[in-house]
Design a protein around this motif. Structure first.
Motif, PDB file in Angstrom:
ATOM      1  N   TYR A  85       0.863  -1.186   0.000  1.00 16.70           N
ATOM      2  CA  TYR A  85       0.000   0.000   0.000  1.00 16.70           C
ATOM      3  C   TYR A  85       0.900   1.237   0.000  1.00 16.70           C
ATOM      4  O   TYR A  85       1.253   1.768   1.033  1.00 16.70           O
ATOM      5  CB  TYR A  85      -0.904  -0.031   1.225  1.00 16.70           C
ATOM      6  N   ARG A  86       1.288   1.679  -1.178  1.00 18.02           N
ATOM      7  CA  ARG A  86       2.294   2.735  -1.295  1.00 18.02           C
ATOM      8  C   ARG A  86       1.824   4.093  -0.776  1.00 18.02           C
ATOM      9  O   ARG A  86       2.613   4.820  -0.170  1.00 18.02           O
ATOM     10  CB  ARG A  86       2.776   2.835  -2.742  1.00 18.02           C
ATOM     11  N   PRO A  87       0.567   4.483  -0.987  1.00 18.31           N
ATOM     12  CA  PRO A  87       0.136   5.744  -0.366  1.00 18.31           C
ATOM     13  C   PRO A  87       0.231   5.706   1.154  1.00 18.31           C
ATOM     14  O   PRO A  87       0.575   6.710   1.790  1.00 18.31           O
ATOM     15  CB  PRO A  87      -1.311   5.897  -0.848  1.00 18.31           C
ATOM     16  N   GLY A  88      -0.100   4.562   1.761  1.00 14.50           N
ATOM     17  CA  GLY A  88       0.041   4.444   3.206  1.00 14.50           C
ATOM     18  C   GLY A  88       1.493   4.535   3.632  1.00 14.50           C
ATOM     19  O   GLY A  88       1.821   5.114   4.677  1.00 14.50           O
ATOM     20  N   ILE A 123       7.812   8.518  -3.406  1.00 13.82           N
ATOM     21  CA  ILE A 123       6.689   7.590  -3.602  1.00 13.82           C
ATOM     22  C   ILE A 123       5.488   8.315  -4.195  1.00 13.82           C
ATOM     23  O   ILE A 123       4.869   7.859  -5.161  1.00 13.82           O
ATOM     24  CB  ILE A 123       6.315   6.924  -2.262  1.00 13.82           C
ATOM     25  N   SER A 124       5.137   9.471  -3.622  1.00 17.36           N
ATOM     26  CA  SER A 124       3.967  10.207  -4.115  1.00 17.36           C
ATOM     27  C   SER A 124       4.170  10.685  -5.545  1.00 17.36           C
ATOM     28  O   SER A 124       3.241  10.654  -6.362  1.00 17.36           O
ATOM     29  CB  SER A 124       3.669  11.392  -3.196  1.00 17.36           C
ATOM     30  N   ALA A 125       5.390  11.121  -5.850  1.00 20.90           N
ATOM     31  CA  ALA A 125       5.663  11.564  -7.219  1.00 20.90           C
ATOM     32  C   ALA A 125       5.541  10.398  -8.188  1.00 20.90           C
ATOM     33  O   ALA A 125       5.009  10.550  -9.292  1.00 20.90           O
ATOM     34  CB  ALA A 125       7.057  12.181  -7.292  1.00 20.90           C
ATOM     35  N   ASP A 126       6.001   9.223  -7.787  1.00 14.49           N
ATOM     36  CA  ASP A 126       5.906   8.039  -8.637  1.00 14.49           C
ATOM     37  C   ASP A 126       4.448   7.643  -8.873  1.00 14.49           C
ATOM     38  O   ASP A 126       4.091   7.143  -9.938  1.00 14.49           O
ATOM     39  CB  ASP A 126       6.671   6.880  -8.002  1.00 14.49           C
ATOM     40  N   LEU A 127       3.596   7.889  -7.879  1.00 12.08           N
ATOM     41  CA  LEU A 127       2.171   7.584  -8.014  1.00 12.08           C
ATOM     42  C   LEU A 127       1.435   8.620  -8.858  1.00 12.08           C
ATOM     43  O   LEU A 127       0.279   8.429  -9.216  1.00 12.08           O
ATOM     44  CB  LEU A 127       1.511   7.505  -6.630  1.00 12.08           C
ATOM     45  N   GLY A 128       2.091   9.736  -9.153  1.00  6.81           N
ATOM     46  CA  GLY A 128       1.439  10.803  -9.904  1.00  6.81           C
ATOM     47  C   GLY A 128       0.535  11.667  -9.058  1.00  6.81           C
ATOM     48  O   GLY A 128      -0.288  12.419  -9.584  1.00  6.81           O
ATOM     49  N   ASP A 129       0.673  11.598  -7.740  1.00  9.16           N
ATOM     50  CA  ASP A 129      -0.185  12.360  -6.821  1.00  9.16           C
ATOM     51  C   ASP A 129       0.553  13.625  -6.403  1.00  9.16           C
ATOM     52  O   ASP A 129       1.325  13.653  -5.441  1.00  9.16           O
ATOM     53  CB  ASP A 129      -0.516  11.495  -5.595  1.00  9.16           C
TER      54      ASP A 129
END
Length: 881
Positions: A724-727, A758-764
């Protein structure tokens, strides 16, 4: 006299007078009359506080008079005013002037006689571009090219479709259009291009736009208004797209039509922009979209004359025989047309010279080089095959379409009929797969047949594949064939499959991203699904897929709401939540789900209404509208009859989060603990991490750092195990906050960097900015002032773009702390006051107290002990409340 006509004339004269005054000021600045102009420019700046050209002239005059401090203060006042009233930063030209003053640019203070070079000669020329904040100006790179100081690039909207390589004739009309659109100082010209359907209005308008692009260096806007389709574009939606193209994004786009109109006109008032509005139904559809700037212009195309629209008009007629033959000759080649001149002339004549009709007939012949022209000429001359419902100018178009349609195989004809049911202007191959109940490769094969005869066009090729388009006349033709040949039950079944496929893919894309904790799955409502293999190919990059399909999915949901498919339509609206959130499409999110919620409540669908309330609670939390968020979460739980623990856990956790933001810790703890227990029962790891993390944040904000670290460490472990990468990113940010509270700044910086990656990789971008903001704060505390302030400046830019008040307040607080550390109490005071104002606005008492502490420190450094005491006393009361 107070009448609409006199008021319009009065406004026009005022605009002309101001434009002349500004030109005169430029001339006088070139003549080095700056020392005699300050009073005049000051008065004008007070009268036009949002006009960046006026502000720039005053700033330059003050600077050249040796009053650099006053010039910088005037810039800062303008910057704050633009931010407060329009939600934007100064244009790059004004920013560039500010940077040159700060840098002590010698050219800016150079020779002051009329024959001088440097500032006296070139400064006003720079000011002549102050009205174009999105032109390629700004800070210079190594090559001298101007760049945006925050993003490294400039946003100049170039929305015109590609110009046609096959454009024949219209030389006189093109010259006339250029003449009519020439700026004459009497306001922004509007050219209305009229004529029958298929006469080539769109191609003409786009060609004119490209021909005149150099006259409008600040960009070209374009919108297909779909005025004669079943779903015309409304001004509200078009304005939203235009504002984003002009640099206004996320939550800063006004929510009401009037606000969008005012902001749009303000942004265009001092720019040179061409606006092309294609396929308009009437004056009401375009009136709010017309620019008001005296150096802007608009081109509108319509099948109607729009008698009520005050504009310049240019009617397009059918092509004369020579030009029609030239078009056919370009499509087929001279050898083929010269071999059958009589048949070529017959084709043009029976098409009535209408460009679309000639084009369709020519495309069919070009695709079949073995056919003689006489074959098509005889078919077009058959009047019995023509439709009689259209006006004379459209008869040839309909006959051409009919000819092509009858020449296709039965599966292709059926596909064209089904495609006519689609909402929106373009589509991907999975949509006809659903309509036809076939797999995606089979649908692509049918589309290839339709593309071959130019009934379907290739709109664009994107990362996720080809997007196709239907011309509006072809769509109309297909829908008439649907009425004749397709039973209503079969139409309903096809649209149900389309809705099911949309829901399935949207839900799967959200699940693939795994950024949500809500526990709301919609898969059980998907009545039709693409195959696993096709879905895997389509969703290889879920965010890219959503970017391409966003508007189409919204159109599908809205279409379903119109034909009373409330439950699956609401499910699709709900499934889009994660994708809306990650992409920052808050306008679309709110508009679609509010409409779906209204439909669900009207039909008594409590199940759908509960889920929509849950999603809207998340949205209003992001937008810092906490009272609304509390109401949505309360309703989500009140209507939750029969919902499972996974859903209840997500809704309860969302409610707890709002209570925490409001500083209502006892309520927040109760709800977070309840949510955690429900999440354990349901096996909802994402929600369990979210709730546990929320309890840790409460521990941290109450000073129990060790307990907080223990919770965050457990969240990090569980998130990594579950993938769960956002977590994981959230736990790392919170661990960073814990290290920061303990003064362990290197450890905090490391945690923030991991979370940011992590957030940048998720595009968030929004959550990435949360990490970047606090990374900037700890870097400043470590003495890395330049990098820290850069990150904080970028964070402030992004938060304002998204309209995130809490994040903006946090960044302003960190900037205030940075200014205190640099020994700049006056700047720190302004930043701290802004942070206090925002946290007071959103009702975050805990962080309001923190900001008041910083404000008190700034007052103390500035020597205002009484103000410092007031700030500390208020902070103490908030902590005791």
């Amino acid at each position: 006299m107070d009448t609409p006509w006199f008021n319009a004339q009065r406004q026009l004269l005022d605009s002309e007078r101001l434009a002349a005054q500004l030109e005169l000021v430029d001339v006088r600045l070139r003549l080095a009359h700056h020392d005699r102009m300050v009073s005049e420019l000051t008065a004008r700046a007070e009268a036009h506080p949002l006009d960046e050209r006026v502000i720039g002239q005053l700033v330059l005059a003050l600077c050249r008079c040796g009053r650099q401090a006053e010039a910088l203060e005037e810039y800062e006042r303008a910057r704050r005013r633009l931010a407060d009233e329009l939600g934007v930063d100064p244009g790059v030209a004004l920013q560039r002037l500010y940077a040159r003053i700060l840098a002590g640019d010698p050219d800016l203070f150079g020779a002051r006689d009329p024959g001088a070079t440097g500032a006296a000669a070139h400064g006003p020329a720079q000011l002549a571009r102050l009205d174009a904040p999105y032109a390629d100006e700004g800070a210079e790179d190594a090559s001298g090219a101007a760049v945006n100081p925050m993003t490294g690039r400039q946003l100049v909207p170039r929305l015109l479709p590609a110009d046609l390589t096959l454009f024949v004739g219209r030389d006189a009309e093109l010259d006339e259009a250029c003449r009519l659109l020439a700026a004459d100082g009497r306001g922004s010209p509007t050219l209305l291009v009229t004529g029958p359907a298929g006469v080539g209005k769109t191609a003409f308008a786009v060609h004119v736009g490209h021909r005149l692009a150099a006259r409008f260096p600040d960009g070209q806007l374009h919108a297909d208004l779909r005025g004669f389709g079943d779903e015309p574009a409304d001004p509200y939606t078009v304005l939203g797209a235009f504002l984003r193209a002009l640099g206004v994004r996320g939550g800063t786009v006004p929510a009401e039509l009037t606000g969008r109109v005012h902001l749009y006109r303000s942004l265009l008032a001092q720019r040179q922009v061409l606006v092309v509005l294609d396929n308009a139904a009437g004056a009401e559809q375009v009136r709010d979209l017309l620019p008001s700037g005296v150096r802007c212009a608009a081109v509108v195309t319509s099948r109607t004359t729009m008698a009520e629209l005050g504009c310049r008009r240019l009617p397009l007629d059918v092509l004369d025989p020579a030009t029609g033959l030239a078009l056919l000759r370009e499509m087929l080649g001279p050898d083929r047309t010269d071999a059958e001149p009589d048949s070529a002339r017959s084709i043009v004549e029976t098409c009535g010279g209408l460009p679309l009709a000639v084009w369709v007939a020519g495309a069919r012949l070009a695709a079949r080089p073995h056919w003689p022209l006489a074959h098509v000429a005889r078919a077009l001359a058959d009047e019995e095959r023509k439709l009689d419902e259209l006006a004379v100018g459209n008869i040839a178009v309909r006959a051409s379409l009919e000819l092509t349609y009858q020449g296709m195989a039965a599966p292709a004809r059926h596909a064209l009929r089904m495609l006519a049911l689609l909402p929106g202007p373009d589509f991907a191959a999975w949509t006809p797969a659903a309509l036809l109940d076939v797999d995606v490769p089979a649908a692509e094969a049918v589309l290839d047949d339709l593309v071959e005869v130019h009934l379907v066009q290739i709109g664009s090729v994107r990362a996720t594949g080809i997007r196709y388009q239907l011309h509006d006349l072809v769509r109309l033709f297909g829908r008439e064939r649907v009425d004749r040949a397709v039973h209503r039950h079969d139409r309903t079944a096809a649209l149900s499959r389309l809705l099911g496929a949309s829901l399935h893919l949207a839900d799967l894309a959200a699940h693939t991203l795994s950024v949500d904790f809500q526990g709301i799955s919609q898969s059980e409502l998907a009545s039709w699904r693409v195959s696993s293999a096709d879905a895997g190919h389509l969703l290889a990059d879920p965010l890219a897929w959503f970017t391409d399909e966003r508007q189409f999915l919204i159109d599908v949901a809205e279409q379903a709401l119109e034909w009373t498919q409330a439950a699956p339509a609401a499910a699709l609206a709900t499934a889009l939540t994660t994708l809306f959130q990650v992409g920052g499409h808050f306008d679309d999110w709110e508009r679609l789900q509010n409409r779906a919620l209204k439909a669900a409540l009207s039909s008594g669908d409590r199940h759908s209404a509960a889920k929509l309330h849950r999603c809207l609670g998340e949205l209003t939390t992001i937008l810092d509208r906490y009272p609304e968020a509390l109401n949505h979460f309360d309703q989500a739980l009140l209507l939750a009859d029969g919902q499972g623990p996974a859903y209840l856990a997500g809704a309860t956790a969302g409610l707890a989060y709002v209570h925490r933001l409001l500083g209502q810790y006892s309520s927040a703890v109760v709800h977070f603990e309840e949510a955690a227990e429900l999440a354990r029962q349901a096996g909802n790891v994402n929600c369990l991490v979210y709730a546990t993390n929320g309890l840790g944040v409460i521990d941290l904000e109450q000073g129990h750092v060790e307990a907080a670290v223990e919770r965050f460490t457990e969240c990090l472990r569980v998130s990594r195990v579950a993938g769960y990468r956002p977590g994981e990113a959230q736990a790392l940010r919170c661990l960073g906050q814990s290290h920061r509270a303990l003064g362990a700044h290197p450890a905090a910086a490391d945690a923030y960097r991991q979370a940011l990656a992590i957030s940048a990789d998720l595009g968030d971008r929004l959550t990435a900015t949360h990490a970047a903001c606090w990374l900037g704060d700890v870097l400043v505390r470590q003495g890395e002032h330049r990098e820290g302030r850069r990150l904080l400046a970028q964070s402030l830019w992004t938060y304002r773009e998204f309209g995130n008040l809490w994040g903006e307040a946090a960044t302003l607080y960190a900037l205030a702390e940075a200014r205190l550390a640099a020994g700049r109490p006056a700047l720190a005071l302004r930043r701290a006051e802004a942070a206090v104002r925002l946290w007071r606005q959103v009702g975050s008492h805990t962080w309001l107290a923190v900001a008041l502490d910083t404000l008190a420190a700034a007052h103390t450094r500035a020597g205002d002990d009484a103000a410092a005491t007031r700030a500390r006393d208020e902070a103490e009361k908030l902590r005791k409340a």
